[in-house]
Design an enzyme around this catalytic site. Sequence first.
Site, PDB file in Angstrom:
ATOM      1  N   LYS A 105      -3.528   0.668   4.274  1.00  0.00           N
ATOM      2  CA  LYS A 105      -4.671   0.800   3.369  1.00  0.00           C
ATOM      3  C   LYS A 105      -5.824   1.411   4.145  1.00  0.00           C
ATOM      4  O   LYS A 105      -5.936   1.213   5.348  1.00  0.00           O
ATOM      5  CB  LYS A 105      -5.110  -0.588   2.853  1.00  0.00           C
ATOM      6  CG  LYS A 105      -5.925  -0.538   1.585  1.00  0.00           C
ATOM      7  CD  LYS A 105      -5.007  -0.305   0.404  1.00  0.00           C
ATOM      8  CE  LYS A 105      -5.646  -0.557  -0.923  1.00  0.00           C
ATOM      9  NZ  LYS A 105      -4.613  -0.863  -1.926  1.00  0.00           N
TER      10      LYS A 105
HETATM   11  N1  GLU Z   1      -3.907   1.722  -4.359  1.00  0.00           N
HETATM   12  C1  GLU Z   1      -2.760   1.390  -5.149  1.00  0.00           C
HETATM   13  C2  GLU Z   1      -2.309  -0.031  -4.847  1.00  0.00           C
HETATM   14  O1  GLU Z   1      -3.084  -0.855  -4.445  1.00  0.00           O
HETATM   15  C3  GLU Z   1      -1.667   2.435  -5.037  1.00  0.00           C
HETATM   16  C4  GLU Z   1      -1.094   2.649  -3.676  1.00  0.00           C
HETATM   17  C5  GLU Z   1      -0.138   3.809  -3.572  1.00  0.00           C
HETATM   18  O2  GLU Z   1       0.213   4.403  -4.573  1.00  0.00           O
HETATM   19  O3  GLU Z   1       0.261   4.093  -2.440  1.00  0.00           O
HETATM   20  O4  GLU Z   1      -1.189  -0.379  -5.071  1.00  0.00           O
END
Ligand code: GLU
Length: 415
Positions: A105
């Site tokens: 993240k």
């Molecule tokens: N930000 C989204 C989540 O928390 C998507 C992450 C992604 O598609 O890699 O799942």
Amino acid sequence: MSTISPKEMYLKQLERAAKIMQLDEDLLEILKQPKRVVRVSIPVKMDNGKIKVFTGYRCQYNDFRGPFKGGIRFHPGVTEDEVVALAAWMTWKCAVIDIPFGGGKGGVICDPRELSEGELQRLTRRFTYTIMPILGPSIDIPAPDVFTGEKTMAWIMDTYSAFKGYSEPGVVTGKARSIGGSKGRREATGRGVSIVADETAKYFGEKIEGMRVAIQGFGNVGSHAALFISKLGGKIVAVSDVSGGLYNKDGIDVKALMDYVKKNKVINGFPWAKEIDGDKIFELDVDMLIPAALEGVITLDNVDRIKARYIIEGANGPTTPEADEVLFKKGIHVVPDILANSGGVLVSYFEWVQSKLGFWWEEEEVNDRLERKLRNATREVINMAHEYDVDLRTGAMILALRRIEEVYKERELFP
Ligand code: GLU
């Protein structure tokens, strides 16, 4: 707001599941820490000619099951601990739905609502350039998260590609279709929320049709969840966002509200519903409650006033472990984030596969695969929870940790 930090939250959840399932103790020690956290400073020339230095993070939590995967958020409340927690949740999320990714993240401390388009572009490109050594389609693949979207992904992809000397669509997901994005990705998280909600209700012998639903947050996740749940016959009686809340006992016209928000940015002022206090959303007499904004909103402070029988976590980390316990005792089904909002990363995986193949699928194929995978994962999670006689979150955690443990035992540890 909750007093417990997201990091304390994920560690509690991890330790609880590890104890119940008797996870390998060495693996537990490994899984309590991120593999890598990078903190960067991002100097940006603002429109007034002055340089402003922003701070950003990318956490690569765990890659036993594949490349790090997870969004990048732009928000004034971003902290290192929050990014680490969100990256841990991505690790479990990818394992719950059994896709070959680890968890990561990123976040930049900024308020994108106060930045011009040019400033945002320069910020995104400079951030990408600074973390570029740890990005790549086989290393770490970002995606949209809070206050980032298709445009942000296009700038990341373009910056990465400029340095490589060739176009690399596989370095990010959640891009526009014209540059290698997948059909259905934009709606995927909200669509997934509606599928998981529907399958959960069915499992417990109920129907989503006719259920009264309240949704906190009306961004990409909340608005699409509202849209697809209303298509399944659920009645969206209340919605809230930063500007306040709306209530209509006969159901809010979601399409009209989405059009209104496109023009006005916020839900406040929408004429076909009554205005309510945004915080009241958690206390309404509804069947289903969907938090779809930020972490730590269902806490010991408000949990006793919740009347919903189902909570479907569109957001990451909305429920604190203490509130979880209360909800479980009350028999309220809390469908955890790592299952409920996994439709987004699932279609990200489809997008990454399509980029690798250079062959793009029709929307129907994307949506069919999404639906099949999520209905199946929902049943697996509930079955696991029943097997261990635990809440759905712990059931999902056990399912994820078993899969990570399997890889760990097979690959063993380097050196
Ligand atoms: N930000 C989204 C989540 O928390 C998507 C992450 C992604 O598609 O890699 O799942």
